[in-house]
Design an enzyme around this catalytic site. Sequence first.
Site, PDB file in Angstrom:
ATOM      1  N   ASP A   1      -5.846  10.986  -4.161  1.00 37.24           N
ATOM      2  CA  ASP A   1      -6.067   9.763  -3.397  1.00 37.24           C
ATOM      3  C   ASP A   1      -7.328   9.988  -2.555  1.00 37.24           C
ATOM      4  O   ASP A   1      -7.332  10.786  -1.618  1.00 37.24           O
ATOM      5  CB  ASP A   1      -4.835   9.502  -2.506  1.00 37.24           C
ATOM      6  CG  ASP A   1      -4.940   8.201  -1.710  1.00 37.24           C
ATOM      7  OD1 ASP A   1      -6.069   7.747  -1.464  1.00 37.24           O
ATOM      8  OD2 ASP A   1      -3.890   7.663  -1.309  1.00 37.24           O
TER       9      ASP A   1
ATOM     10  N   ARG B   1      -5.578 -11.683 -16.899  1.00 33.77           N
ATOM     11  CA  ARG B   1      -4.794 -10.493 -16.548  1.00 33.77           C
ATOM     12  C   ARG B   1      -5.356  -9.290 -17.307  1.00 33.77           C
ATOM     13  O   ARG B   1      -5.511  -8.201 -16.776  1.00 33.77           O
ATOM     14  CB  ARG B   1      -3.301 -10.692 -16.862  1.00 33.77           C
ATOM     15  CG  ARG B   1      -2.504  -9.396 -16.770  1.00 33.77           C
ATOM     16  CD  ARG B   1      -0.983  -9.585 -16.714  1.00 33.77           C
ATOM     17  NE  ARG B   1      -0.459 -10.649 -17.517  1.00 33.77           N
ATOM     18  CZ  ARG B   1      -0.370 -10.635 -18.861  1.00 33.77           C
ATOM     19  NH1 ARG B   1      -0.761  -9.585 -19.548  1.00 33.77           N
ATOM     20  NH2 ARG B   1       0.128 -11.676 -19.496  1.00 33.77           N
TER      21      ARG B   1
ATOM     22  N   TYR C   1       0.228   9.474   3.124  1.00 34.23           N
ATOM     23  CA  TYR C   1       0.346   8.110   3.645  1.00 34.23           C
ATOM     24  C   TYR C   1       1.812   7.654   3.480  1.00 34.23           C
ATOM     25  O   TYR C   1       2.392   7.805   2.400  1.00 34.23           O
ATOM     26  CB  TYR C   1      -0.618   7.180   2.904  1.00 34.23           C
ATOM     27  CG  TYR C   1      -0.344   5.717   3.163  1.00 34.23           C
ATOM     28  CD1 TYR C   1      -0.435   5.201   4.446  1.00 34.23           C
ATOM     29  CD2 TYR C   1       0.034   4.870   2.131  1.00 34.23           C
ATOM     30  CE1 TYR C   1      -0.150   3.865   4.692  1.00 34.23           C
ATOM     31  CE2 TYR C   1       0.307   3.532   2.368  1.00 34.23           C
ATOM     32  CZ  TYR C   1       0.216   3.032   3.654  1.00 34.23           C
ATOM     33  OH  TYR C   1       0.504   1.721   3.900  1.00 34.23           O
TER      34      TYR C   1
ATOM     35  N   LYS D   1      -9.752  -0.194   2.314  1.00 39.78           N
ATOM     36  CA  LYS D   1     -10.282   0.572   3.437  1.00 39.78           C
ATOM     37  C   LYS D   1     -11.818   0.640   3.372  1.00 39.78           C
ATOM     38  O   LYS D   1     -12.468  -0.387   3.408  1.00 39.78           O
ATOM     39  CB  LYS D   1      -9.626   1.957   3.453  1.00 39.78           C
ATOM     40  CG  LYS D   1      -8.089   1.898   3.353  1.00 39.78           C
ATOM     41  CD  LYS D   1      -7.513   1.225   4.568  1.00 39.78           C
ATOM     42  CE  LYS D   1      -6.016   1.062   4.626  1.00 39.78           C
ATOM     43  NZ  LYS D   1      -5.182   1.059   3.485  1.00 39.78           N
TER      44      LYS D   1
HETATM   45  C1  LIG Z   1      -4.484   7.089   1.993  1.00 39.43           C
HETATM   46  C2  LIG Z   1      -3.902   5.780   1.582  1.00 39.43           C
HETATM   47  N1  LIG Z   1      -3.480   5.606   0.318  1.00 39.43           N
HETATM   48  C3  LIG Z   1      -2.945   4.440  -0.104  1.00 39.43           C
HETATM   49  C4  LIG Z   1      -2.776   3.373   0.764  1.00 39.43           C
HETATM   50  C5  LIG Z   1      -2.137   2.095   0.273  1.00 39.43           C
HETATM   51  O1  LIG Z   1      -3.103   1.127   0.080  1.00 39.43           O
HETATM   52  P1  LIG Z   1      -2.868  -0.465   0.249  1.00 39.43           P
HETATM   53  O2  LIG Z   1      -2.521  -0.706   1.683  1.00 39.43           O
HETATM   54  O3  LIG Z   1      -4.170  -1.048  -0.194  1.00 39.43           O
HETATM   55  O4  LIG Z   1      -1.737  -0.827  -0.661  1.00 39.43           O
HETATM   56  C6  LIG Z   1      -3.205   3.508   2.088  1.00 39.43           C
HETATM   57  C7  LIG Z   1      -3.030   2.386   3.037  1.00 39.43           C
HETATM   58  O5  LIG Z   1      -3.108   2.547   4.247  1.00 39.43           O
HETATM   59  C8  LIG Z   1      -3.782   4.746   2.513  1.00 39.43           C
HETATM   60  O6  LIG Z   1      -4.186   4.932   3.780  1.00 39.43           O
END
Ligand SMILES: Cc1ncc(COP(=O)(O)O)c(C=O)c1O
Length: 381
Positions: free
Chosen positions: A170, A46, A98, A195
């Site tokens: 992000d 961890r 998101y 992604k």
């Molecule tokens: C821009 C963005 N940030 C964060 C996330 C969250 O990521 P995760 O699905 O890996 O938890 C996503 C998921 O679609 C996203 O598109």
Amino acid sequence: MKFGTKAIHAGQEADPSTGAVMTPIFQTSTYKQSIPGDFKGYEYSRTGNPTRNALEQNLAALENGKFGLCFGSGLAAIDAIIKLLKPGDEVISTNDLYGGTYRIFNSIFEPYGIKFHFVGMDDTKKIESLVNENTKMLWAETPTNPMLNIIDIEKLSKISSENNLIFVVDNTFATPYLQRPLDLGADIVMHSLTKYMGGHSDVVMGAAICKDEKLAERLFHVQNSCGAVPGPQDSFLVLRGIKTLHLRMQRHCENGKVIANFLKDHPKVGDVYWPGFETHPNHEIAKKQMDDFGGMISFNLKGNKLEDAIKLVSNTHFFTLAESLGGVESLIGHPASMTHAAIPKGEREKTGVVDTLIRLSVGVEDIDDLLNDLENTLDLL
Ligand SMILES: Cc1ncc(COP(=O)(O)O)c(C=O)c1O
């Protein structure tokens, strides 16, 4: 090292015990100690695992940061970053966000006493008017999902540093291949590695990257104390995916440009949202802070008939109807009934998420097949 070299080599050396060129999957939870407290850098997985650490170093290098930390999902990374705050603190966040990020802010952290303000980040005066002694963090996502708005990172980093805030970007949509927020003044870059970074739609993972040692120590404390860490097998898959990030992104951008222009000229298509168009309201900012415009495109249909949109997304062949984005394969989505279904129609339409808004994650297939697929399916309407 230049970007493509870093993608392949940063954080990775041949394994000293065997010479294995690929980073081994250290499938172990614990490590032998010769006497209590005498260990070879790792005591418990961890806290640290060599496969995960190779990925963390690789991510730090790609984002021009110093410290990388991986988490079990993008949302687990967001969770860890917000845990830097305490009850009473306030966050100013972009309103075009998101949906899952909005949900964790609103439904998980608001009840713990953290206050979130959601604003359009074009309006710097509005942001400045919201800053008060409790404001501790500025949160931006650019390009945004699904409207592909672009936020000026440099401009926001000025507001952030003048007010002593932690500025988080992000960078999931752009990846460090297209945009490096730490160079533009951000304090933390956050990723859904699920992604483009992983790139093959076979793993869920997240990351936070920063330059400042004190901030990294605080994040590491949360990572180790809360424990939302990914396993070594998944870390290996993302490391392997990143080795082709620069090649994939190049093709995503090339294909994206062709598809965006095809849609713009199609008689059945209404608005097309892609930051590469000179007519995109934030095109100049995109040109300034991104190296290319990516493979994410949203568009709506003339007449705005819901049944047309449903017919289109249900009949494409190479564009698979699915959540997520950023894999080598092309995906198609219908935000109004999928990612944004929980938002009332009136609210979502204000930001452009109309009944026929369709989002494409353009993959790296042969462009002629992708064009034929869209052309044939649009012919059905
Ligand atoms: C821009 C963005 N940030 C964060 C996330 C969250 O990521 P995760 O699905 O890996 O938890 C996503 C998921 O679609 C996203 O598109």
